[in-house]
Design a protein around this motif. Structure first.
Motif, PDB file in Angstrom:
ATOM      1  N   GLU A  36      69.487   6.537 -40.618  1.00  0.00           N
ATOM      2  CA  GLU A  36      69.165   6.848 -42.021  1.00  0.00           C
ATOM      3  C   GLU A  36      68.256   5.774 -42.601  1.00  0.00           C
ATOM      4  O   GLU A  36      67.357   6.062 -43.378  1.00  0.00           O
ATOM      5  CB  GLU A  36      70.445   6.940 -42.866  1.00  0.00           C
ATOM      6  CG  GLU A  36      71.204   8.231 -42.672  1.00  0.00           C
ATOM      7  CD  GLU A  36      72.508   8.263 -43.475  1.00  0.00           C
ATOM      8  OE1 GLU A  36      73.271   9.206 -43.273  1.00  0.00           O
ATOM      9  OE2 GLU A  36      72.757   7.320 -44.273  1.00  0.00           O
ATOM     10  N   GLY A  37      68.528   4.521 -42.203  1.00  0.00           N
ATOM     11  CA  GLY A  37      67.707   3.405 -42.666  1.00  0.00           C
ATOM     12  C   GLY A  37      66.260   3.543 -42.222  1.00  0.00           C
ATOM     13  O   GLY A  37      65.335   3.343 -43.000  1.00  0.00           O
ATOM     14  N   ASP A  57      75.632   3.106 -35.275  1.00  0.00           N
ATOM     15  CA  ASP A  57      74.909   4.097 -34.462  1.00  0.00           C
ATOM     16  C   ASP A  57      73.887   3.472 -33.519  1.00  0.00           C
ATOM     17  O   ASP A  57      73.840   3.809 -32.342  1.00  0.00           O
ATOM     18  CB  ASP A  57      74.263   5.176 -35.349  1.00  0.00           C
ATOM     19  CG  ASP A  57      73.335   4.611 -36.419  1.00  0.00           C
ATOM     20  OD1 ASP A  57      73.500   3.425 -36.782  1.00  0.00           O
ATOM     21  OD2 ASP A  57      72.444   5.335 -36.885  1.00  0.00           O
ATOM     22  N   ILE A  58      73.040   2.597 -34.036  1.00  0.00           N
ATOM     23  CA  ILE A  58      72.112   1.883 -33.158  1.00  0.00           C
ATOM     24  C   ILE A  58      72.058   0.433 -33.595  1.00  0.00           C
ATOM     25  O   ILE A  58      72.280   0.123 -34.765  1.00  0.00           O
ATOM     26  CB  ILE A  58      70.653   2.426 -33.192  1.00  0.00           C
ATOM     27  CG1 ILE A  58      70.301   2.965 -34.569  1.00  0.00           C
ATOM     28  CG2 ILE A  58      70.368   3.391 -32.081  1.00  0.00           C
ATOM     29  CD1 ILE A  58      68.853   3.349 -34.689  1.00  0.00           C
ATOM     30  N   ASP A  59      71.705  -0.447 -32.662  1.00  0.00           N
ATOM     31  CA  ASP A  59      71.648  -1.862 -32.980  1.00  0.00           C
ATOM     32  C   ASP A  59      70.542  -2.110 -34.001  1.00  0.00           C
ATOM     33  O   ASP A  59      69.469  -1.497 -33.937  1.00  0.00           O
ATOM     34  CB  ASP A  59      71.377  -2.662 -31.702  1.00  0.00           C
ATOM     35  CG  ASP A  59      71.652  -4.141 -31.923  1.00  0.00           C
ATOM     36  OD1 ASP A  59      72.837  -4.525 -31.863  1.00  0.00           O
ATOM     37  OD2 ASP A  59      70.694  -4.898 -32.184  1.00  0.00           O
ATOM     38  N   GLY A  60      70.818  -3.032 -34.941  1.00  0.00           N
ATOM     39  CA  GLY A  60      69.840  -3.344 -35.976  1.00  0.00           C
ATOM     40  C   GLY A  60      68.502  -3.789 -35.417  1.00  0.00           C
ATOM     41  O   GLY A  60      67.452  -3.533 -36.017  1.00  0.00           O
ATOM     42  N   SER A  61      68.507  -4.452 -34.238  1.00  0.00           N
ATOM     43  CA  SER A  61      67.222  -4.899 -33.688  1.00  0.00           C
ATOM     44  C   SER A  61      66.370  -3.703 -33.253  1.00  0.00           C
ATOM     45  O   SER A  61      65.145  -3.761 -33.316  1.00  0.00           O
ATOM     46  CB  SER A  61      67.444  -5.874 -32.526  1.00  0.00           C
ATOM     47  OG  SER A  61      68.219  -5.265 -31.532  1.00  0.00           O
ATOM     48  N   GLU A  62      67.024  -2.591 -32.851  1.00  0.00           N
ATOM     49  CA  GLU A  62      66.281  -1.362 -32.542  1.00  0.00           C
ATOM     50  C   GLU A  62      65.737  -0.732 -33.826  1.00  0.00           C
ATOM     51  O   GLU A  62      64.621  -0.210 -33.847  1.00  0.00           O
ATOM     52  CB  GLU A  62      67.188  -0.345 -31.820  1.00  0.00           C
ATOM     53  CG  GLU A  62      67.582  -0.768 -30.418  1.00  0.00           C
ATOM     54  CD  GLU A  62      66.364  -0.982 -29.524  1.00  0.00           C
ATOM     55  OE1 GLU A  62      65.467  -0.124 -29.525  1.00  0.00           O
ATOM     56  OE2 GLU A  62      66.307  -2.023 -28.844  1.00  0.00           O
TER      57      GLU A  62
END
Ligand code: CA
Length: 227
Positions: A36-37, A57-62
């Motif tokens: 969403e971000g 859901d997914i790593d922030g670095s991704e």
């Protein structure tokens, strides 16, 4: 007022930061997951993104990589990981700054304001006048012959971009990249639609242009119609 997006899955942190930054006068949106971000960030019109690295859901670095592929919006990474190597990796992959958890709203606000000062660090110039048209980029106001013209944020950004280089042709691709932060766009009608509305508000049409001149197959430029 600045537009800030917070991407943070932990409810209590998300709420505390949102109310702190809103209380400091910023316009704040908050989302709880990475995809969403990304979707929100690519829509643009944000001044700063605050991005948690540990997302469900997914790593922030991704998330950071995906945002960086399409946007130059400043990103402050919030990390529980304070290892130096990790922080260097985050900064190298396109973050503008970082905060290590736990951090206070006041610290985050100070970092946001420092980034806003830097990103707004082009030499401040007074209002730009072209013929009867005056564009005040500090106050974000536009007048024609002293009458104020009511523009949306993107219409203003588009006009201000053209006004920053009077007489120089800007291609639609360039406008998409510089005004909409969409370097890979080009097929849609976003620029045409905004130009058309902007022209109407400036009291002209494509058939009878005054300030905004189309160079067919190349792009548009802003000119003084009376010179
Ligand atoms: Ca988290």
């Amino acid at each position: 007022m600045s537009s800030i997006l917070i991407v943070e899955d932990e409810f209590s942190i998300r709420n505390a930061l949102t109310s702190f930054l809103a209380g400091a006068g910023h316009s704040v949106e908050a989302l709880a997951n990475g995809m969403e971000g990304v979707q929100r960030a690519v829509q643009g019109e944000l001044d700063v993104v605050v991005l948690d690295l540990g997302l469900p859901d997914i790593d922030g670095s991704e998330v950071l990589k995906m945002i960086r592929a399409v946007s130059t919006v400043p990103v402050i990474v919030a990390t529980a990981r304070d290892e130096e190597e990790e922080i260097i990796r985050i900064l190298k992959s396109g973050a503008d700054d970082y905060v290590v958890k736990p951090f206070s709203g006041a610290q985050l606000q100070a970092r946001i304001e420092a980034i806003l000062r830097r990103s707004g660090s082009e030499p401040t110039q007074g209002p730009i006048s072209i013929g009867q048209l005056t564009i005040d980029t500090e106050r974000r106001t536009v007048t024609i012959s002293g009458e104020s013209v009511d523009l949306t944020r993107k219409e203003f950004d588009l006009l201000a971009y053209l006004a920053s280089r009077v007489g120089v042709v800007a291609s639609k691709r360039e406008l998409l990249a510089e005004v909409w932060r969409q370097p890979y766009g080009g097929a849609d009608k976003t620029v045409d639609v905004h130009l058309s509305v902007l022209r109407r508000k400036l009291g002209e049409t494509a058939a009878e242009p005054r300030y905004i001149r189309t160079i067919h197959g190349v792009g548009v430029k802003l000119v003084d119609p009376d010179s």
